[in-house]
Design an enzyme around this catalytic site. Structure first.
Site, PDB file in Angstrom:
ATOM      1  CG  ASN A 122      -0.367   0.114   2.509  1.00  0.00           C
ATOM      2  OD1 ASN A 122       0.754  -0.353   2.699  1.00  0.00           O
ATOM      3  ND2 ASN A 122      -1.043   0.720   3.454  1.00  0.00           N
ATOM      4  CB  CYS A 167      -1.168   1.053   8.355  1.00  0.00           C
ATOM      5  SG  CYS A 167       0.034   2.368   8.148  1.00  0.00           S
ATOM      6  CD  GLU A 188       6.202  -0.050  12.782  1.00  0.00           C
ATOM      7  OE1 GLU A 188       5.019   0.277  12.979  1.00  0.00           O
ATOM      8  OE2 GLU A 188       7.127   0.257  13.551  1.00  0.00           O
ATOM      9  CD  GLU A 227       9.220   0.990   9.361  1.00  0.00           C
ATOM     10  OE1 GLU A 227       8.182   0.772   8.740  1.00  0.00           O
ATOM     11  OE2 GLU A 227      10.337   0.559   9.005  1.00  0.00           O
TER      12      GLU A 227
END
Ligand code: NAD
Length: 495
Positions: free
Chosen positions: A135, A267, A233, A447
């Site tokens: 994505n 997300c 993640e 991140e």
């Protein structure tokens, strides 16, 4: 013989973006060996010089932004403006990481003893295995590849089988920028190469971004096969809380962008609207009106607002979740099913959907949908609204809309997510700050930002004693009195 698979345009499935090898565990093994060979020399390159290569990669990406954005739109179905944003994120990440090449990478502390120095440095882990979702097909590889390169690692990346061309184009841009031959290896396919990478003994760190279900498999397998750095993640179930004093125009814009941007497939997409009953009817009515006015279509057409979801199977899965919500008592205020778009017949489109009458215990209120579906729950009390935000297994992003500073700060403090927005939607993270979530969303690594390097490096603590004699640190000079005479301690002349 290597078999192949095809990557197709989700808006026009007969448009084949590319054919790629379906790599096996043996191919992964060979890729790890090649990356390890190149890494030995890269680890000796000074960090500021590594940073120059990252900066050069950013420059190549900037030159190719238009072309890459078109590829992202074609392969991942993102509308052009968002596809450009995906590439821009990689350009910005290159600039940020390159800057880190001349920033502090450790700590220095005063020693307990004279004539002694103490500091930390960051060492590469060797070869890192990166497994990425579809994505953010350029941005997410960049979040991992650039810090991993700066830290001195070799890389084997396994992109999503739904976006292999985007990853190849990203790595080609890095290669053109002067990346040493062999240092970044790309392997393709679905579960087999990814699973092989996660357990490979030559891989010192595994960085995985994807769904909770896959992340759990990766975690179990990776740790079973030996200790290594493992960063996860995973998914989100992000909520927007709208209080009665909120600016409703602002909340409306935030809900539309948060829920239906990228067809709800970020997300951080807004999946739950937790709204005060006093403003629910007006806000939800306006959201429905705006959702119905959104133009669905080919994401490469600049007049289109919402593109397809990634596959027909994803559209069917989303429809199943909506049906289950209705069976549990929710009402479809708009949308609720796959739609056919003229000119893109066969494309995987799903109508922007608003569900009302949802309760926190409904499946649609607890599980990630990863599609353009907004579940509306009415909650009056602020503490109860925060409990609803926190009452899911995910903890990625949340937003609160209010004009009251106390409400905002109470929510910021009590909401259990890695990212909280005030008067802004649940999407829109910026590169210099850490990105990641709590609970089942992630395992604590972040991140981006200055912390982004942590998953790709090992800390080495260094003590240098230049006193010319044995000096003992506090651990050996503060014994308890056992009554059995003095424990071996510092010599008299040291005391
Ligand atoms: P996914 O879990 O289906 O796939 C992710 C990657 O794992 C792909 O490369 C896939 O090929 C690989 N994979 C599949 N089976 C595997 C196995 N058995 N072992 C190892 N790897 C395997 O996810 P997706 O559909 O590509 O992406 C969507 C998901 O990613 C959503 O849940 C979304 O919330 C999440 N996501 C999270 C973040 C974040 O930073 N928290 C960012 C983007 C996406």
């Amino acid at each position: 013989m290597t078999t192949t698979f095809r990557s197709v345009n989700p808006a026009r499935p007969d448009d084949v973006v590319g054919e790629f090898p379906a790599h096996t565990a043996d191919d992964v093994d060979a890729a790890v060996v090649r990356a390890a060979e190149a890494q030995r020399a890269w680890a000796r390159v000074p960090v500021p010089t590594r940073a120059e290569v990252v900066a050069a990669a950013g420059a190549v990406l900037a030159e190719r932004k238009q072309e890459l954005a078109d590829l992202v739109a074609r392969e991942a179905g993102k509308v052009l403006v968002e596809a450009g944003g995906d590439v821009q994120e990689a350009i910005d990440m290159a600039a940020f990481v390159a800057g880190q090449g001349r920033a502090a990478m450790g700590e220095t502390v005063p020693s307990e003893l004279g004539d002694k120095l103490c500091w930390t440095t960051r060492q590469p882990v060797g070869v890192v295995g990166l497994i990425t979702p579809w994505n953010f097909p350029v941005a997410i590889p960049s979040w991992k590849v650039f810090p991993a390169l700066l830290a001195g690692n070799g890389i084997v990346i396994k992109p999503s089988e739904h976006a292999p061309a985007c990853c190849e184009a990203f790595v080609a841009a890095c290669a053109e920028a002067g990346l040493p031959e062999g240092l970044v290896q790309v392997v393709h396919g679905a579960a087999e190469p990814a699973a092989a990478l996660a357990v490979h003994p030559g891989v010192g760190a595994v960085s995985f971004t994807g769904s909770v279900a896959t992340g759990r498999k990766v975690a179990a397998a990776a740790m079973e096969s030996g200790p290594r750095v493992l960063s996860l993640e995973l998914g989100g179930k992000n909520a927007m809380v709208v209080r009665p004093d909120a600016d409703l125009d602002l909340a409306l814009d935030g809900a539309i962008f948060g829920a239906f941007g990228t067809s709800g497939q970020r997300c951080t997409s807004t999946s739950r609207l937790i709204v005060h009953p006093d403003v629910a009817e007006e806000l939800v009515g306006r959201i429905v009106e705006r959702a119905e006015a959104l133009r669905l279509g080919d994401p490469r057409d600049p007049t289109v607002d919402v593109g397809p979801v990634i596959t027909a199977a994803a559209a069917e899965r989303i429809a199943g979740m909506v049906e289950a919500a209705v069976a549990e008592g929710a009402t479809v205020a708009t949308g609720g099913k796959p739609v056919t778009v003229a000119g893109c017949e066969g494309g995987a489109f799903f109508a922007p959907t608003v569900l009302t009458g949802v309760r926190p215990d409904h499946r649609i209120a607890r599980e990630e949908v990863f599609g353009p579906v907004l579940a509306v729950m009415e909650v009056a009390d602020l503490d109860e609204a925060i409990d609803v935000v926190n009452g899911v297994e995910y903890g990625l992003s949340a937003a609160v809309y209010t004009r009251d500073i106390s409400t905002a700060l109470r929510a910021v403090e009590r909401i259990d997510t890695g990212i909280v927005y005030v008067n802004a939607p649940t999407i829109g993270a910026e590169i210099p700050l850490p990105f990641g979530g709590t609970k089942h969303t992630g395992n604590g690594f972040r991140e981006a930002g200055t912390r982004g390097i942590e998953q790709f490096s090992q800390i080495k603590t260094v003590y240098v004693d230049y006193s010319g004699r044995l000096q003992k640190a506090q651990i050996d000079t503060h014994p308890i009195d056992t009554g059995a005479g003095a424990a071996p301690g510092p010599r008299e002349e040291d005391a």
